[in-house]
Design a protein around this motif. Structure first.
Motif, mmCIF file in Angstrom:
data_model
loop_
_atom_site.group_PDB
_atom_site.id
_atom_site.type_symbol
_atom_site.label_atom_id
_atom_site.label_comp_id
_atom_site.label_asym_id
_atom_site.label_seq_id
_atom_site.Cartn_x
_atom_site.Cartn_y
_atom_site.Cartn_z
ATOM 1 N N VAL A 1 0.981 -1.321 -0.215
ATOM 2 C CA VAL A 1 -0.209 0.116 0.099
ATOM 3 C C VAL A 1 0.918 1.107 0.058
ATOM 4 N N ALA A 2 1.923 1.355 0.763
ATOM 5 C CA ALA A 2 2.806 2.445 0.835
ATOM 6 C C ALA A 2 3.435 2.433 -0.565
ATOM 7 N N LYS A 3 3.965 1.601 -1.206
ATOM 8 C CA LYS A 3 4.544 1.817 -2.374
ATOM 9 C C LYS A 3 3.733 2.176 -3.722
ATOM 10 N N GLU A 4 2.322 1.595 -3.493
ATOM 11 C CA GLU A 4 1.454 2.496 -4.327
ATOM 12 C C GLU A 4 1.056 3.728 -4.168
ATOM 13 N N HIS A 5 1.520 4.206 -2.938
ATOM 14 C CA HIS A 5 1.388 5.970 -2.927
ATOM 15 C C HIS A 5 2.527 6.553 -2.861
ATOM 16 N N GLY A 6 3.692 5.741 -3.551
ATOM 17 C CA GLY A 6 4.795 6.607 -3.439
ATOM 18 C C GLY A 6 5.824 7.001 -2.207
ATOM 19 N N LEU A 7 5.629 5.716 -1.120
ATOM 20 C CA LEU A 7 6.015 5.740 -0.099
ATOM 21 C C LEU A 7 6.976 4.584 0.284
ATOM 22 N N VAL B 1 9.349 2.478 6.384
ATOM 23 C CA VAL B 1 10.691 2.379 6.998
ATOM 24 C C VAL B 1 10.683 1.321 8.113
ATOM 25 N N ASP B 2 10.090 1.776 9.161
ATOM 26 C CA ASP B 2 9.730 0.891 10.240
ATOM 27 C C ASP B 2 8.102 1.471 10.818
ATOM 28 N N THR B 3 7.865 0.550 11.649
ATOM 29 C CA THR B 3 6.480 0.992 12.263
ATOM 30 C C THR B 3 6.705 0.173 13.630
ATOM 31 N N LYS B 4 5.637 0.404 14.669
ATOM 32 C CA LYS B 4 5.431 -0.112 15.954
ATOM 33 C C LYS B 4 4.003 -0.716 15.881
ATOM 34 N N TYR B 5 3.899 -1.975 16.426
ATOM 35 C CA TYR B 5 2.431 -2.362 16.624
ATOM 36 C C TYR B 5 2.319 -2.582 18.189
ATOM 37 N N GLU B 6 1.379 -2.092 18.800
ATOM 38 C CA GLU B 6 1.108 -2.301 20.116
ATOM 39 C C GLU B 6 0.002 -3.177 20.360
ATOM 40 N N PHE B 7 0.293 -4.266 21.225
ATOM 41 C CA PHE B 7 -0.770 -5.450 21.355
ATOM 42 C C PHE B 7 -1.243 -5.463 22.923
ATOM 43 N N GLY B 8 -2.154 -5.992 23.261
ATOM 44 C CA GLY B 8 -2.876 -6.150 24.455
ATOM 45 C C GLY B 8 -3.210 -7.529 24.401
ATOM 46 N N ASP C 1 2.605 8.755 13.275
ATOM 47 C CA ASP C 1 2.794 8.760 14.722
ATOM 48 C C ASP C 1 3.405 7.472 15.248
ATOM 49 N N SER C 2 3.147 6.366 14.285
ATOM 50 C CA SER C 2 3.670 4.962 14.633
ATOM 51 C C SER C 2 4.739 4.460 13.673
ATOM 52 N N SER C 3 4.975 5.226 12.615
ATOM 53 C CA SER C 3 5.590 4.794 11.478
ATOM 54 C C SER C 3 6.615 5.769 10.975
ATOM 55 N N ARG C 4 7.848 5.320 10.199
ATOM 56 C CA ARG C 4 8.480 6.134 9.372
ATOM 57 C C ARG C 4 8.187 6.046 8.075
ATOM 58 N N GLU D 1 9.593 12.049 12.870
ATOM 59 C CA GLU D 1 11.209 12.020 13.560
ATOM 60 C C GLU D 1 11.784 13.717 13.655
ATOM 61 N N PHE D 2 11.350 14.510 12.876
ATOM 62 C CA PHE D 2 12.002 15.785 13.172
ATOM 63 C C PHE D 2 11.730 16.277 14.388
ATOM 64 N N LEU D 3 10.330 16.362 14.785
ATOM 65 C CA LEU D 3 9.891 16.984 15.983
ATOM 66 C C LEU D 3 10.520 16.077 17.112
ATOM 67 N N ARG D 4 10.464 14.819 17.167
ATOM 68 C CA ARG D 4 11.185 14.037 18.251
ATOM 69 C C ARG D 4 12.513 14.568 18.514
ATOM 70 N N LEU D 5 13.324 14.966 17.324
ATOM 71 C CA LEU D 5 14.789 15.244 17.382
ATOM 72 C C LEU D 5 14.723 16.776 18.049
ATOM 73 N N TRP D 6 13.731 17.527 17.741
ATOM 74 C CA TRP D 6 13.952 18.801 18.156
ATOM 75 C C TRP D 6 13.409 18.786 19.775
ATOM 76 N N PHE D 7 12.756 18.053 20.214
ATOM 77 C CA PHE D 7 12.590 17.734 21.711
ATOM 78 C C PHE D 7 13.683 17.279 22.373
ATOM 79 N N LYS D 8 14.287 16.168 21.568
ATOM 80 C CA LYS D 8 15.414 15.775 22.080
ATOM 81 C C LYS D 8 16.520 16.558 22.407
ATOM 82 N N GLU D 9 16.756 17.672 21.563
ATOM 83 C CA GLU D 9 17.679 18.817 21.541
ATOM 84 C C GLU D 9 17.385 19.764 22.566
#
Length: 96
Positions: free
Chosen positions: A2-8, A11-18, A35-38, A61-69
């Motif tokens: 699906v990402a490829k079909e949209h030109g993306l 890279v990675d993602t996280k899945y949260e389970f319970g 929010d959950s993927s790059r 990720e750019f916003l995460r890096l700003w907060f980290k700095e």
């Protein structure tokens, strides 16, 4: 796919389970969002990679890096307000 079909490139993602009360495994958070993927833009990836440049991306990720700095987001009780231009950029990326 699906990402490829949209030109993306996903890279990675996280899945949260319970677990439910009957022991079933449940997906408990959003998936494949900025929010959950790059995501990288496929159209410019190869050219940028060949030049040793960071891929163009549409994640937060750019916003995460700003907060980290600018603070310790895991320990500071009060976090600084992100600059308006970063908030606007984040909104654009989510819409994109």
């Amino acid at each position: 796919r699906v990402a490829k079909e949209h030109g993306l490139i996903l890279v990675d993602t996280k899945y949260e389970f319970g677990r439910s009360s009957d022991g079933s495994i449940l997906l408990i958070d959003e998936i494949h969002t900025p929010d959950s993927s790059r995501y990288w833009l496929a159209s410019s990836y190869e050219k940028r990679f060949q030049k040793g440049l960071e891929p163009e991306n549409v994640d937060k990720e750019f916003l995460r890096l700003w907060f980290k700095e600018n603070c310790n987001p895991y320990e500071d009780e009060i976090l600084p307000a992100a600059p308006a231009e970063l908030v606007t950029e984040l909104a654009w990326r989510y819409v994109f």
